[in-house]
Design an enzyme around this catalytic site. Sequence first.
Site, PDB file in Angstrom:
ATOM      1  N   SER A 280       0.839  -1.192   0.000  1.00 30.93           N
ATOM      2  CA  SER A 280       0.000   0.000   0.000  1.00 30.93           C
ATOM      3  C   SER A 280       0.876   1.244   0.000  1.00 30.93           C
ATOM      4  O   SER A 280       1.990   1.237   0.528  1.00 30.93           O
ATOM      5  CB  SER A 280      -0.906   0.023   1.231  1.00 30.93           C
ATOM      6  OG  SER A 280      -0.140   0.210   2.417  1.00 30.93           O
ATOM      7  N   ASP A 281       0.363   2.311  -0.612  1.00 29.24           N
ATOM      8  CA  ASP A 281       0.950   3.611  -0.337  1.00 29.24           C
ATOM      9  C   ASP A 281       0.689   3.906   1.136  1.00 29.24           C
ATOM     10  O   ASP A 281      -0.131   3.253   1.791  1.00 29.24           O
ATOM     11  CB  ASP A 281       0.344   4.674  -1.253  1.00 29.24           C
ATOM     12  CG  ASP A 281       1.264   5.875  -1.444  1.00 29.24           C
ATOM     13  OD1 ASP A 281       2.169   6.087  -0.609  1.00 29.24           O
ATOM     14  OD2 ASP A 281       1.091   6.616  -2.433  1.00 29.24           O
ATOM     15  N   TRP A 282       1.385   4.894   1.669  1.00 24.42           N
ATOM     16  CA  TRP A 282       1.389   5.114   3.118  1.00 24.42           C
ATOM     17  C   TRP A 282       0.013   5.589   3.595  1.00 24.42           C
ATOM     18  O   TRP A 282      -0.414   6.684   3.258  1.00 24.42           O
ATOM     19  CB  TRP A 282       2.500   6.097   3.461  1.00 24.42           C
ATOM     20  CG  TRP A 282       3.815   5.421   3.758  1.00 24.42           C
ATOM     21  CD1 TRP A 282       4.613   5.650   4.845  1.00 24.42           C
ATOM     22  CD2 TRP A 282       4.492   4.384   3.003  1.00 24.42           C
ATOM     23  NE1 TRP A 282       5.721   4.817   4.808  1.00 24.42           N
ATOM     24  CE2 TRP A 282       5.671   4.030   3.692  1.00 24.42           C
ATOM     25  CE3 TRP A 282       4.193   3.702   1.828  1.00 24.42           C
ATOM     26  CZ2 TRP A 282       6.554   3.051   3.245  1.00 24.42           C
ATOM     27  CZ3 TRP A 282       5.069   2.722   1.367  1.00 24.42           C
ATOM     28  CH2 TRP A 282       6.232   2.406   2.069  1.00 24.42           C
ATOM     29  N   THR A 283      -0.658   4.748   4.359  1.00 22.02           N
ATOM     30  CA  THR A 283      -2.030   4.887   4.863  1.00 22.02           C
ATOM     31  C   THR A 283      -3.072   4.817   3.746  1.00 22.02           C
ATOM     32  O   THR A 283      -4.202   5.268   3.929  1.00 22.02           O
ATOM     33  CB  THR A 283      -2.248   6.163   5.721  1.00 22.02           C
ATOM     34  OG1 THR A 283      -2.188   7.322   4.895  1.00 22.02           O
ATOM     35  CG2 THR A 283      -1.231   6.257   6.842  1.00 22.02           C
ATOM     36  N   ALA A 284      -2.726   4.213   2.621  1.00 18.66           N
ATOM     37  CA  ALA A 284      -3.727   3.943   1.578  1.00 18.66           C
ATOM     38  C   ALA A 284      -4.442   2.623   1.818  1.00 18.66           C
ATOM     39  O   ALA A 284      -5.255   2.202   0.999  1.00 18.66           O
ATOM     40  CB  ALA A 284      -3.062   3.928   0.207  1.00 18.66           C
TER      41      ALA A 284
END
Length: 861
Positions: A280-284
């Site tokens: 995941s992208d960061w907090t995606a």
Amino acid sequence: MKLGWIEVAALAAASVVSAKDDLAYSPPFYPSPWADGQGEWAEVYKRAVDIVSQMTLTEKVNLTTGTGWQLERCVGQTGSVPRLNIPSLCLQDSPLGIRFSDYNSAFPAGVNVAATWDKTLAYLRGQAMGEEFSDKGIDVQLGPAAGPLGAHPDGGRNWEGFSPDPALTGVLFAETIKGIQDAGVIATAKHYIMNEQEHFRQQPEAAGYGFNVSDSLSSNVDDKTMHELYLWPFADAVRAGVGAVMCSYNQINNSYGCENSETLNKLLKAELGFQGFVMSDWTAHHSGVGAALAGLDMSMPGDVTFDSGTSFWGANLTVGVLNGTIPQWRVDDMAVRIMAAYYKVGRDTKYTPPNFSSWTRDEYGFAHNHVSEGAYERVNEFVDVQRDHADLIRRIGAQSTVLLKNKGALPLSRKEKLVALLGEDAGSNSWGANGCDDRGCDNGTLAMAWGSGTANFPYLVTPEQAIQNEVLQGRGNVFAVTDSWALDKIAAAARQASVSLVFVNSDSGEGYLSVDGNEGDRNNITLWKNGDNVVKTAANNCNNTVVIIHSVGPVLIDEWYDHPNVTGILWAGLPGQESGNSIADVLYGRVNPGAKSPFTWGKTRESYGSPLVKDANNGNGAPQSDFTQGVFIDYRHFDKFNETPIYEFGYGLSYTTFELSDLHVQPLNASRYTPTSGMTEAAKNFGEIGDASEYVYPEGLERIHEFIYPWINSTDLKASSDDSNYGWEDSKYIPEGATDGSAQPRLPASGGAGGNPGLYEDLFRVSVKVKNTGNVAGDEVPQLYVSLGGPNEPKVVLRKFERIHLAPSQEAVWTTTLTRRDLANWDVSAQDWTVTPYPKTIYVGNSSRKLPLQASLPKAQ
């Protein structure tokens, strides 16, 4: 079965995604395909299976989940498996160098690599970055980027990628990946997919800018456009063997990018045959079970929100497997994919612990920075990893400089009596090259845009420094006015000058930073810092005015590009730390410009189409960005609507001249295309899962505050879940077929890395003579375009190119091939590629609108 509350969150997005019938819909595709070690992955897949088979459940979970934001040295770190000598993996930005570090290089941006049209330079830059990441103890580089592709010319992060053309991007994307991974570091192809703007990319970020929306923006795209435009370069990445793919913040057809079963399970894993892992992208990461079943393999940075101490995965993933919500084969597949990528790049032989801290430049600090816990130790070793990369950076900077106009002004001779350097972009940032966090300002010369896709400069050579050095060596005089608002001073300097070198810029970046009111995306595509007035003032007072543009993409120059006193225009992009030296090399003729524009220069913003969505257009719901332009972006759009650009895609001048001739086409003996059929093997479990008592927190473990662990608090899974809704039936939240580990039908377009192997079979060999007809050595880029012939197709699409160096009067034959993929369209009904019966024509020239050579192709199968 049962699951914890955190897993339930946003589960609906994994299958039925639209609460309104009139919104775009992403169809479900389950189960998540399991890696099978096809092709060049065979050996490392076997190694990964062997090691994963020895792991406990919590050890597997530890590989899949980051430990939390700012809790280890890197921007993302997984848990480790000490029992099997598997370290915590360090993941670090960015696509152009190491973020949050020191004694590292700041490379030219991806858009500059695109302007070189040079495969070798793309590879060498990737390799050099990989060497630096490896030497810093980084296992995974969070780059390169092909998302955004560049549908919107004002999109904030276009510069991190390459070009709005998928073929140009795909080739250079793949070469960059090969370079990074040949240096022993896992490359990350990002941001997958349709992450084309910054506005509304994250709901919390949008709320911070005052928007009341419930969800992130949805990029709504049809199947044909997805395949022929946005997915194209990711197919090249998979074919290049990329180890990791990062899913994006946005929604695609109203399903979040990191739990979209259509894009992750179907397109990436089933169709393209991706064997690595999806992070995941960061907090995606928006859900636990939903994301796991939709194809996510690694949660970054591990916590739900930064420093929350909670995670969708970690212990919750352990609970999900123990209670049967998530099948064992799915978490086994996550771990196998991660370990296969680790072995594929040889990281096990090159591993070194991180020797820097992302969170402080101090030599000593706490092991767990954010919570000030753990050992107080040496966290920064100040390892210089730059090697001799400055030479390569300078070379790329020069060879990516596009000469747009030259009325005899260039190259300079060093005999100019007085050189005026005009504009803020010529000088330095008074706060220092790294004076703005993540380069979040536009002070002084622009050599890098802003956001997480940046690196700290080890130094920054400004144009003022480099050109002053040139002038003084020639015993000339130089005046510099670097206040772009001091127009009277600029006019006075220009009146005295033999040549006025005017430096202007236009910046953009990532949406968490707003610079001069630009919230990531550009508010417009005009010059910043009074740039147009600086140019016009100089040109009105000096009959030899040369304009140098540092920008993230196209800018509007219609006010002055044809001014009779503007004798030269160059686009230098974002050239990195050697910026001044690179432009001086071109201005003074040590490097003959051979770059070509990787985008179109329109007369107005409206001439591009594809407007950004800057207002909430769906009430409080997710803003909707409808990609109704289809495949018609950049030059394809200009061609379709008969818009005349100022400078077309692929355009670029030289200090010499070239001639293209003798186009020849030879059909090859290709086999008939065969859609893939048959069944996959069934999913396999690797190792045994014990009962809950084996996965409770170890006795005596000293827990770090907010750290994400894989262990559960109790053998009572309901208690461990801390969820009042624990006990929901599967039918309420598990999509049909999502946990089915039986053999699955193979997709027609699948079968190998990047899709059906028949797509990459050569159908035609093409050759062209290229001759340097001038008096100095230089580089030409012959470009091959194809007309696919259909009534709703672009006029031409780029398919092949090569940068060729030729001495004066030297002639060379450029030979290339056209694959079936190059001539095919996506058939939505057949769900496969097809070469349509429409006539196919190839064109060869040196820009998208200068194509003097053409040939019709025989019918191909």
